[in-house]
Design a protein around this motif. Structure first.
Motif, PDB file in Angstrom:
ATOM      1  N   TRP A 101       0.846  -1.211   0.000  1.00 51.42           N
ATOM      2  CA  TRP A 101       0.000   0.000   0.000  1.00 51.42           C
ATOM      3  C   TRP A 101       0.874   1.252   0.000  1.00 51.42           C
ATOM      4  O   TRP A 101       0.673   2.168  -0.779  1.00 51.42           O
ATOM      5  CB  TRP A 101      -0.887   0.040   1.261  1.00 51.42           C
ATOM      6  N   THR A 105       0.522   3.602  -3.259  1.00 46.15           N
ATOM      7  CA  THR A 105      -0.442   4.702  -3.185  1.00 46.15           C
ATOM      8  C   THR A 105       0.154   6.108  -3.341  1.00 46.15           C
ATOM      9  O   THR A 105      -0.298   6.859  -4.205  1.00 46.15           O
ATOM     10  CB  THR A 105      -1.244   4.619  -1.873  1.00 46.15           C
ATOM     11  N   ALA A 109      -0.892   8.305  -6.596  1.00 46.32           N
ATOM     12  CA  ALA A 109      -1.789   9.438  -6.329  1.00 46.32           C
ATOM     13  C   ALA A 109      -1.095  10.748  -6.675  1.00 46.32           C
ATOM     14  O   ALA A 109      -1.674  11.629  -7.325  1.00 46.32           O
ATOM     15  CB  ALA A 109      -2.224   9.435  -4.863  1.00 46.32           C
ATOM     16  N   ILE A 193      -6.416  -0.605  -3.311  1.00 45.57           N
ATOM     17  CA  ILE A 193      -5.491   0.530  -3.383  1.00 45.57           C
ATOM     18  C   ILE A 193      -6.015   1.573  -4.369  1.00 45.57           C
ATOM     19  O   ILE A 193      -5.896   2.784  -4.132  1.00 45.57           O
ATOM     20  CB  ILE A 193      -4.079   0.036  -3.759  1.00 45.57           C
ATOM     21  N   MET A 196      -8.070   4.156  -2.734  1.00 38.39           N
ATOM     22  CA  MET A 196      -7.294   5.159  -2.000  1.00 38.39           C
ATOM     23  C   MET A 196      -6.670   6.164  -2.970  1.00 38.39           C
ATOM     24  O   MET A 196      -6.657   7.368  -2.694  1.00 38.39           O
ATOM     25  CB  MET A 196      -6.209   4.441  -1.186  1.00 38.39           C
ATOM     26  N   ILE A 197      -6.147   5.665  -4.081  1.00 36.79           N
ATOM     27  CA  ILE A 197      -5.541   6.571  -5.067  1.00 36.79           C
ATOM     28  C   ILE A 197      -6.602   7.528  -5.600  1.00 36.79           C
ATOM     29  O   ILE A 197      -6.382   8.729  -5.729  1.00 36.79           O
ATOM     30  CB  ILE A 197      -4.911   5.761  -6.219  1.00 36.79           C
ATOM     31  N   GLN A 200      -7.093  10.161  -2.935  1.00 37.67           N
ATOM     32  CA  GLN A 200      -5.969  11.039  -2.602  1.00 37.67           C
ATOM     33  C   GLN A 200      -5.461  11.866  -3.790  1.00 37.67           C
ATOM     34  O   GLN A 200      -4.790  12.873  -3.588  1.00 37.67           O
ATOM     35  CB  GLN A 200      -4.811  10.214  -2.023  1.00 37.67           C
ATOM     36  N   ILE A 253       0.376  11.831   1.964  1.00 36.58           N
ATOM     37  CA  ILE A 253      -0.376  10.668   1.469  1.00 36.58           C
ATOM     38  C   ILE A 253       0.230   9.392   2.027  1.00 36.58           C
ATOM     39  O   ILE A 253      -0.487   8.445   2.373  1.00 36.58           O
ATOM     40  CB  ILE A 253      -0.405  10.644  -0.071  1.00 36.58           C
ATOM     41  N   THR A 257      -1.856   6.773   4.110  1.00 30.55           N
ATOM     42  CA  THR A 257      -1.977   5.393   3.646  1.00 30.55           C
ATOM     43  C   THR A 257      -1.650   4.400   4.757  1.00 30.55           C
ATOM     44  O   THR A 257      -2.325   3.389   4.913  1.00 30.55           O
ATOM     45  CB  THR A 257      -1.055   5.152   2.445  1.00 30.55           C
TER      46      THR A 257
END
Lengths: 322, 305, 449
Positions: A101, A105, A109, A193, A196-197, A200, A253, A257
């Motif tokens: 992660w 990430t 991102a 993931i 999350m990307i 973010q 980030i 994460t």
């Protein structure tokens, strides 16, 4: 309590706060010159340091202490909780996932946010275009979890049954058969993931776009006159100029994460080999009733952040040296 | 204040030369159609999931559960029932939660932004021993999961007689926001040319004057940016509010109301998707409204040369 | 922060203010005088005058099921003058522990698991049940139920509602059309499943996804099989860890579950292959019965609230449930769940309200304030005839059947490290391919030493 009373209370809170800040500024203003620096710094930092010590440092230290105790927090068991983390095969998967992660990430991102910020910079409808990428940040977690359900949901290939997940529908349109995206290891981690990307990138884009706009135009102009092309401009002008902002974004980030658990929790519940340290910490502390192990996992989070901290110290030194 | 006569250093030549920033709008640097296409693709990819939710929130319950939202285009069925149910008093009645969200969010944004800018200033522009060490320590506090603070902090609030009031939420959000706020603001403040600060000091300005007269005007965009993020986090927070103030309609924010919409065991997606859209309106408005503050860069780059 | 969603006495949508009984019978409480002694308030005179007193109650029961609860408090409120402050919160299970540990507990909490009652008692914040509550529980509930609210010999938590878990949902219409008969033994159920499977239809549908509680429906399956294959005595030993989780009996019980859930001829009707059980939410899992792509779905009585609006839940309707049969017709083990009321304060008004909740008066008021049904209790004073929905009647009949041997959901009684963590996790691993042996071994290893 009536709405008026609520707003009144809010007004009082703000007034009290303004008064406190006023006193601090008044005190600080009585010191001047280089000699008073220490006093001014103390005045400026005092409220912050007080609330941080009570609100974060004390609970943090307590957590470190608890990590050496058993599930009920009664018996001292030394490093047993830590050895559990590093020997249990499930926990090893958790560690591996966390590393994946954190490696994926922040870079994706930030990369996407940066690219988009450059692409839409000074374009027509720039604010609208930016609002689109920013949108996911504004969505509450409940909303985000349903949104992604409509992407990843699986329905079998059977007559009379329609896909309700977009990804599987696309696969079906392309002639494939629907997949259990969240079940198939280890790729299910990647699908989490992505969420999350998605969230973010908006943060990265906002900060980086603002940094790009602060690049002095004469530098850009000079480079252009030297015949620097788009890629060169990106590499030799944009990136070096916004380097500090890039560090900030990557760091923020990265830490976010490490701490993320609600995505994992709401989408897979940490099952199917998708758990991460923060989720495990939550499960052990609040569900499995294992205070000691939960605390040890939180401490592990503290340790995992060390590389990020060291990197920032280096950047700090470098900027001091300017 | 004795500083009224201090000339603002903004007009000093050397400074202006190094930081003079584009006032005029330059042409786009990447003009290739491929770049534009790529930007459009990215924008679509990013918006599509939310768009799906928006459409879903307008579809009937049964349709949501049995077919994808894209079938809307071949078989459009529109209903406002989901919104009606989510907003009606029977389904929870979100209006009092709305008020609570505002009451919670406004101080929880103002307080940390002010405290953090003071602290960030101290870390960035005041020399004192152990400064960097302290800064790193503060910034590293970001990693402490909020969950470990719940029990110790709640015990303190109970002892202080604050439990269940808005005060606990304001204090907690402010505390949790500080490490990141200080980190971000410090890094932006550092970007301000040293010459500006030095010049002001030469002119005899104290830190308080420098803070207000030099830093603050330049920091407006950065403060607005952080303000937006903090606004979003507080607006979308569930855990802090629930733990410290509880889930009663007296104090609980919109997120609590929406989470409860799904029912005790339910997956009432139709209500949740409508609820999610109701709650997104405010943050999005705030973003669009504040965006103009930092459209020229995180520092008010338009230092006139 | 997902609340643990199983085992709650469920209540269907019931926005109706129906309850004529309380408010009108008692009249509105006069603010100035003692309101006891008014007509309709005789049953409440024992609680005295509680004017101006407030009792807070904290639960995981949220809209729309909260309404019948608050409605059922109204007679008490109007006759005694007390105010009940109700707080429903989906993340109740985690939050109540945080609040208890931090010294900020509510006056009363509705706790849906005996295991959580134990945890809460262990924080030292809970109060033992007052004598009046104990007397009511002795009178209206059988011994087993009292046992679930007892920690280390002290009785703390009186039961409130109950749900029956040993149910199999089916389509009465399909049964009629095809001439199937409701099976009365486990073997008959298997034979019927085989018959349907032979016709090319996968008879069973199942789903265990439930956010961070994913896996729990399998634990219910396993408990049901444990009860059926080895009886209540052995079941209790297993739950209390007097026999290891990986001993032969539990292992065989899980294998028995596997004969249904891991049988690719049987599952997953309308939902995919065996693996799809892991990713289908338990709420969605029974819906294929309506589409005709599945015949059986084993889920508790509270699943009634889960059918889409307009579905007729009745013996002659679109869906209904039959009792998951035992190995033979002589034994009738019933797996169920329920919730308990735990006090964190012993102020007189709290005791009074706690006592009210343990009476038959409250149980019947609760039924009356749930016009759409969806709530039953094992309270013997509950008048079954007042229940409106067929599935509630069925559940109540099963609960009050003298032949039935009731056992509470085992995972709800096990220590949290097993009952709400390892058991769920490993059960999910099991359905996605892990062997039975590995599964029971790993759960045994997670049992707190």
């Amino acid at each position: 309590m009536s709405n008026t009373a609520k707003f009144l209370e809010m007004g009082y809170a703000i007034l009290i706060f303004v008064a406190i800040v006023g006193v601090i500024l008044f005190i600080a203003n009585r010191f001047s010159g280089r000699k008073g620096d220490r006093a001014v710094a103390s005045a400026f930092l005092a409220p912050t340091l007080i609330v941080l010590s009570v609100g974060l440092v004390y609970p943090g230290l307590r957590t470190v202490y608890e990590s050496f105790f058993d599930a009920a927090g009664k018996a001292f068991i030394g490093l047993d909780n830590y050895s559990t983390i590093f020997t249990d095969s499930d926990e090893i998967t958790v560690l591996r996932n966390t590393v994946v992660w954190v490696l994926i990430t922040p870079f994706f991102a930030t990369g996407i946010g940066l690219l988009y910020a450059i692409l839409v910079d000074k374009a027509r409808l720039e604010s609208f275009a930016k609002a689109l990428i920013f949108l996911p940040m504004a969505i509450s977690f409940v909303g985000a979890s349903i949104i992604w359900k409509f992407i990843y949901e699986y329905r079998p290939e059977q007559s009379g049954i329609k896909q309700i997940g977009l990804l599987n529908q696309v696969v079906v349109w392309l002639g494939g058969s629907p997949q259990q995206w969240l079940l198939n290891k280890p790729w299910n981690n990647v699908f989490l993931i992505v969420i999350m990307i998605w969230i973010q990138a908006g943060f990265a884009m906002t900060v980086l776009s603002a940094a790009i706009k602060a690049i002095p135009e004469d530098i850009v102009e000079a480079a252009r006159l030297d015949g620097v092309k788009a890629w060169g401009m990106f590499r030799f002008v944009t990136v070096p100029s916004i380097r500090p902002a890039l560090v900030v974004v990557l760091t923020t980030i990265g830490i976010a994460t490490l701490k993320v658990f609600d995505i994992v929790r709401t989408v897979t519940g940490g099952q199917f080999g998708t758990s991460v340290v923060a989720n495990e910490f939550y499960s052990q502390s609040f569900r499995a009733d294992n205070q000691g192990l939960g605390a040890a996992l939180a401490v592990l989070l503290f340790l995992l952040v060390i590389p990020i901290v060291l990197y920032n110290i280096r950047q700090l030194r470098a900027s001091e040296g300017r | 204040m004795t500083s009224s006569s201090i000339p603002l250093p903004l007009t000093k030549q050397p400074v202006a030369a190094t930081v003079s920033v584009a006032a005029g709008r330059a042409k786009k640097r990447l003009t290739s159609p491929w770049a534009s296409l790529f930007a459009v693709v990215l924008a679509i990819l990013w918006t599509l999931p939310t768009f799906g939710l928006a459409l879903s929130s307008l579809r009937p319950e049964r349709a949501i559960k049995t077919s994808g939202w894209w079938t809307f285009f071949s078989n459009p069925q529109v209903t406002l029932d989901n919104y009606r149910a989510a907003l009606s008093s029977d389904g929870g009645g979100l209006s009092s939660y709305f008020v609570n969200s505002f009451v919670i969010t406004i101080p929880a944004v103002i307080i940390p932004v002010c405290l953090a800018s003071l602290a960030a200033y101290a870390f960035a522009w005041i020399d004192f021993k152990g400064r960097n060490l302290l800064f790193v320590a503060v910034f590293a506090l970001q990693i402490i999961p909020i969950q470990v603070t719940l029990i110790p902090l709640l015990s303190l609030y109970v002892k202080a007689g604050l439990a269940g009031s808005f005060w606990t939420i304001w204090l907690s959000h402010s505390t949790f926001a500080l490490p990141l706020a200080i980190f971000l603001l410090h890094n932006f403040m550092k970007e301000i040319p040293r010459e500006l600060i030095e010049a002001a000091r030469m002119d005899g300005a104290g830190h308080v004057q420098i803070f207000f007269r030099v830093l603050m005007p330049l920091m407006t965009p950065a403060l607005a940016a952080f303000g937006i993020f903090q606004f979003l986090w507080v607006w979308n927070d569930l855990l802090v509010a629930l733990t410290f103030a509880g889930g009663t309609p007296e104090v609980a924010p919109l997120t609590v109301g929406i989470a409860n919409l799904s029912g005790t065991r339910g997956t009432a997606w139709h209500l949740l998707s409508a609820g999610a859209f109701i709650s997104i309106v405010i943050p999005l408005t705030v973003f669009l409204a504040l965006q103009r503050f930092f459209v020229r860069g995180l520092l008010a780059g338009g230092l006139k040369g | 922060m997902t609340a643990r969603t199983k085992g709650r006495g469920a209540v269907a949508a019931a926005g109706v203010l129906a309850l004529a009984l309380g408010a009108s019978a008692c009249g509105t409480a006069k603010k100035s005088t003692t309101s006891t002694g008014k007509s309709g308030c005789e049953a409440y005179s024992q609680y005295g005058n509680l004017k101006g007193k407030t009792v807070s109650i904290y639960t995981g029961i949220v809209t729309p099921e909260d309404k019948p609860h608050t409605d059922s408090y109204k007679p008490f409120e109007s006759c005694t003058g007390a105010t009940i402050k109700y707080e429903g919160d989906k993340s109740f299970e985690a939050q109540v522990l945080v609040r208890a540990k931090a010294g900020n507990p509510p006056d009363l909490a509705i706790v849906p698991q005996p295991g959580l009652v134990k945890q809460l008692v262990a924080t030292g914040a809970a109060k033992a049940a007052p004598a009046a509550v104990q007397a009511n529980v002795d009178k209206f509930w059988n011994k087993d139920w009292k046992g679930y609210g007892t920690v280390n010999g002290t009785f703390y938590a009186a039961p409130l509602g109950a749900s029956v878990k040993s149910l199999v949902w089916y389509s009465p219409k399909e049964f009629k059309d095809k001439g199937y008969k409701v099976p009365t033994t486990l073997d008959e159920l298997k034979t019927l499943s085989d018959t349907i499977a032979a016709g090319g239809k996968k008879p069973w549908c199942a789903g265990v996804a439930s956010g961070d509680a994913t896996g729990w429906p399998i634990t219910d399956w396993m408990e049901d099989m444990m009860l059926r294959l080895y009886g209540p005595a052995e079941y209790d030993k297993w739950v209390n860890h007097q026999i290891a989780f990986n001993s032969p009996e539990p292992t065989a019980a899980l294998d028995k579950v596997g004969e249904f859930l891991k049988n690719s001829k049987y599952v997953n009707g309308g939902l995919g292959n065996v693996q799809s059980i892991a990713s289908t939410t338990f709420q969605d899992a029974g819906l294929p019965i309506l589409d005709g792509t599945c015949s059986f779905h084993r889920q508790a009585s509270f699943y009634a609230a889960n059918w889409p609006k307009g579905t007729k839940v009745a013996e002659d309707g679109d869906v209904f449930a039959f009792y998951l049969p035992g190995v033979d017709t002589t034994s009738k083990p019933v797996l169920g769940g329920g919730e308990f009321i735990l006090a964190f304060s012993d102020r007189p008004e709290v005791k009074a309200f706690q006592t009210y909740l343990s009476t038959d008066t409250w149980a019947n008021n609760k039924v009356a304030s749930s016009p759409a049904g969806g709530w039953v209790s094992a309270n013997k004073g509950l008048d079954v005839n007042k229940l409106t929905s067929p599935i509630d009647k069925l559940a109540a009949q099963i609960l009050q059947d003298p032949k039935a041997v009731f056992r509470f959901d085992g995972s709800d009684q096990m220590p949290a490290a097993v009952g709400s963590d390892a058991f769920w996790k490993q059960a999910t691993n099991w359905i996605t391919g892990q062997s039975t042996k590995d599964t029971v071994n790993k759960i045994e290893a997670a049992w707190p030493k």
